[in-house]
Design an enzyme around this catalytic site. Structure first.
Site, mmCIF file in Angstrom:
data_model
loop_
_atom_site.group_PDB
_atom_site.id
_atom_site.type_symbol
_atom_site.label_atom_id
_atom_site.label_comp_id
_atom_site.label_asym_id
_atom_site.label_seq_id
_atom_site.Cartn_x
_atom_site.Cartn_y
_atom_site.Cartn_z
ATOM 1 C CD GLU A 1 25.981 7.004 25.966
ATOM 2 O OE1 GLU A 1 26.690 7.749 26.665
ATOM 3 O OE2 GLU A 1 25.231 7.431 25.070
ATOM 4 C CG ASP B 1 16.897 10.903 21.230
ATOM 5 O OD1 ASP B 1 18.127 10.924 21.074
ATOM 6 O OD2 ASP B 1 16.341 10.478 22.254
ATOM 7 C CE1 TYR C 1 26.527 13.046 24.400
ATOM 8 C CE2 TYR C 1 25.704 10.965 25.224
ATOM 9 C CZ TYR C 1 25.898 11.844 24.189
ATOM 10 O OH TYR C 1 25.463 11.499 22.932
#
Lengths: 412, 264
Positions: free
Chosen positions: B49, B60, B175
């Site tokens: 990734e 994040d 994911y």
């Protein structure tokens, strides 16, 4: 043209302004652009808000709080002297600066805190730029016995030391954010991260009409009490509605508040005033609608200040509350649809209006609101004396004493 | 069969799980990225990734945000990232590359141009963190047309109805976010993962990668038993951050090797 025929008014009713749609879109703008980790919480919030926005008990409590805690309705004030000096249109001020905590921000935080209480979330978080929304959140958290954490960029903490202290006095924890440009947008990023981590017990009180659905709608609704009052106050006061409504636009919550009830009022021009900083041609400004282009940030599609590669660029304004690279998606839609016009006012023009209102009316306005005042001062002389301008005086300037003194080279 | 599909097929036949490391393109500098990709592919990365740096990476944690800031200081753009993949493909035609990032840099390029650029460079999948299925139909139709797999996140809070919705659009793998929080946080709950994976499988017939908060080989091993692939992001980015620039490639490949051994 007067629209008095019944069939015409009925037709008008069927096309009444009714945004956002069910999925939170204002035309192509708005929406829910967030990571999957937040979708559950946003769904929960949307359902709760849909229920309580039509719940009479909730509405009654909100009305009580707005009256007795916030001090609503706020008056409309005729700036007679200033209007006379400007020599054109008559200027009226909606006095949101007289609200408890000194700005329109509390209209929204009261609403969201009451909602949080009903959702059994007793920890509230907020982002703040100028500190007004932080103070308004800290106040309602104290009032309703909630834990409160406020995220604030370290740049803004420097500019707004007094508000940081106010939040602490009110029992809030102020978390400095030193990532990115260290201002409002970074505080918002950090608050989102807190929310996603503590979703079970935490309610995120967003302070402006931006963010993912339902925030732009919900924050607008809570602030639209401002225009609901104006629309009855103006005829009581002068027998008619204003020709033009003017408000400053950072994220755009005070502007949506005073625009909302007027969107369907024919003949009332709506003008949003962005921060042109040191000049719109340079890169030291915060005028997303005037100089930006559409993109996706902080959960919604809207106009953004960004470079050609889609990176968000740092903004500048003398007023921390306008120092934001995006703008609420409803403003993006009002701009594209032509229902509202957006202009930009430079730091120096806002400061002039700030001083003028102090001198001629005995009112110290917030630097944010001074942008709206500056546009009124610019446009009024070009209009006839029979024209009426209604300006949202969205906050008081006490918090800006240090900034204005510094610019004027005065040591306090 | 797409590159991602064939990697999972072949791993399955060998009874192995995919190791999916994440690095930010241009971190610690643009010249290191392609050699680093080759090195980790050699040490056991089954899929890589590649993070597209963004100024406001809301989902994040601080570690990956700092890596984005380092890359942006070097002026890394989405165009550069596609160039890096093109360069990687001259020597590696088997390791799938998934671009991971936020929507706005793609919006700035235009989705159609981006999708074609991905196909041309040899990108296999795209994960746009802030584009949930509700907002993705138009954008991702361009990806579908270019045979780029849209990779979606699923969270502990994702309802069954939403899993079904994701099933309609997702390709390649999904994911699963193994914790409530941002990337790199440390509150992963194995029991919750064990509980959720079978529910996802009821609706989605794609391999499931698990990531967010997998910080050590022990956790990676435990998680790998529950799913088809393990994503290691912040821990690798932290290694990049803590290494002198000349040691980044050797240190990170060493770490990838440890994780690879741990999950198989």
């Amino acid at each position: 043209m007067q629209l008095k025929l019944p069939h015409l008014s009925m037709r008008l009713k069927t096309v009444a302004y009714n945004y956002p749609d069910k999925t939170g879109h204002f035309g192509p703008y708005g929406g829910t652009y967030v990571a999957e980790t937040l979708m559950g919480a946003l769904d929960e919030l949307r359902v709760a808000y849909e229920n309580y926005s039509v719940d009479s008990e909730f509405q009654a409590e909100l009305a009580y709080e707005l009256k007795h805690y916030v001090g609503r309705p706020s008056p409309i004030y005729y700036a007679r002297q200033w209007s006379k000096r400007l020599g054109g249109a008559q200027i009226y001020l909606k006095r949101e600066d007289l609200n408890h905590t000194g700005a329109h921000k509390i209209n929204n935080t009261v609403g969201q805190a009451l909602l949080a209480k009903r959702m059994n979330k007793f920890r509230v978080i907020a982002e703040t730029g100028a500190g007004q929304h932080g103070v308004a959140t800290a106040s309602v958290a104290a009032r309703y016995g909630m834990e409160c954490v406020v995220y604030m960029g370290t740049e803004d903490i420097k500019r707004q030391a007094t508000n940081v202290y106010r939040m602490k006095l009110l029992g809030a924890t102020v978390v400095p954010v030193s990532s990115g440009s260290k201002t409002l947008k970074d505080a918002l990023n950090e608050a989102m991260r807190d929310w996603v981590t503590n979703i079970e017990n935490t309610f995120y009180i967003i302070g402006t009409v931006a963010g993912p659905h339902p925030y732009p709608m919900m924050v607008r609704d809570f602030n639209s009490v401002v225009s609901k009052e104006c629309i009855t106050q103006m005829p009581e006061m002068i027998g008619r509605q204003p020709d033009m409504v003017i408000a400053c636009v950072g994220g755009g919550s005070n502007a949506m508040g005073i625009f909302h009830s007027y969107i369907d009022a024919p003949g009332v021009q709506l003008v949003g005033v962005e921060a042109a900083g040191t000049g719109i041609e340079g890169n030291q400004h915060a005028a997303a609608l005037t100089a930006g282009r559409p993109g996706v940030l902080h959960g919604n599609r809207t106009y953004l200040l960004q470079d050609k590669n889609g990176q968000i660029i740092e903004t500048h304004s003398v007023s921390a509350g306008l120092d934001y690279p995006g703008v609420g998606p409803e403003h993006a839609w009002l701009k594209d649809s032509g229902r509202a016009q957006y202009v930009a006012i430079e730091d120096s023009e806002a400061l002039q209006a700030f001083h003028d209102l102090c001198h001629h009316e005995g009112i110290i306005p917030a630097l944010e609101s001074s942008h709206a005042l500056a546009y009124a001062a610019k446009i009024a002389p070009t209009m006839g004396q029979d024209k009426i301008l209604l300006v949202n005086l969205s906050g008081r300037g006490d918090k800006d004493m240090a900034t204005v003194a510094r610019i004027s080279n005065i040591e306090l | 069969m797409s590159r991602i599909q064939s990697v999972f097929e072949s791993l399955k036949q060998r009874g192995r799980k995919a190791l999916i490391p994440f690095i930010t393109a241009g971190d610690p500098n643009p010249n290191t990225t392609v050699p680093l990709m080759h090195a980790i592919a050699e040490m056991g990365a089954d899929i890589i990734e590649v993070g597209v740096p963004f100024s406001d990476p809301m989902a994040d944690g601080p570690t990956i945000q700092r890596s984005s800031e380092r890359a942006l200081k070097h002026g890394v753009t989405l165009h550069h990232v596609l160039d890096m993949v093109t360069e990687f493909r001259t020597k590696n035609s088997s390791t799938p590359i998934v671009l991971m990032g936020y929507g706005n840099p793609i919006e700035a390029m235009g989705w159609e141009r981006f999708a074609k650029g991905c196909a041309h460079a040899g990108v296999d999948g795209v994960l746009t963190v802030d584009f949930p299925p509700e907002e993705s139909h138009e954008a991702f139709s361009f990806l579908h047309r270019c045979d780029i797999d849209p990779i979606f996140l699923l969270a502990p809070t994702t309802s069954d109805a939403r899993i079904e919705q994701v099933a309609k659009l997702a390709r390649g793998y999904v994911y699963y976010v193994s914790l409530r929080g941002v990337t790199g946080a440390g509150n992963l709950d194995l029991a919750a993962i064990a509980d959720k994976i079978p529910r996802i499988r009821q609706y989605i017939n794609l391999p499931i990668g698990v990531g967010f908060g997998i910080r050590d080989v022990g956790t990676a091993n435990a998680v790998s038993k529950l799913c088809d692939g393990v994503v290691i992001g912040s821990r690798i980015v932290q290694e990049i951050e803590n290494s002198a620039e000349e040691c980044v490639i050797s240190n990170v490949s060493g770490l990838v090797k440890e994780f690879s051994l741990a999950i198989n």
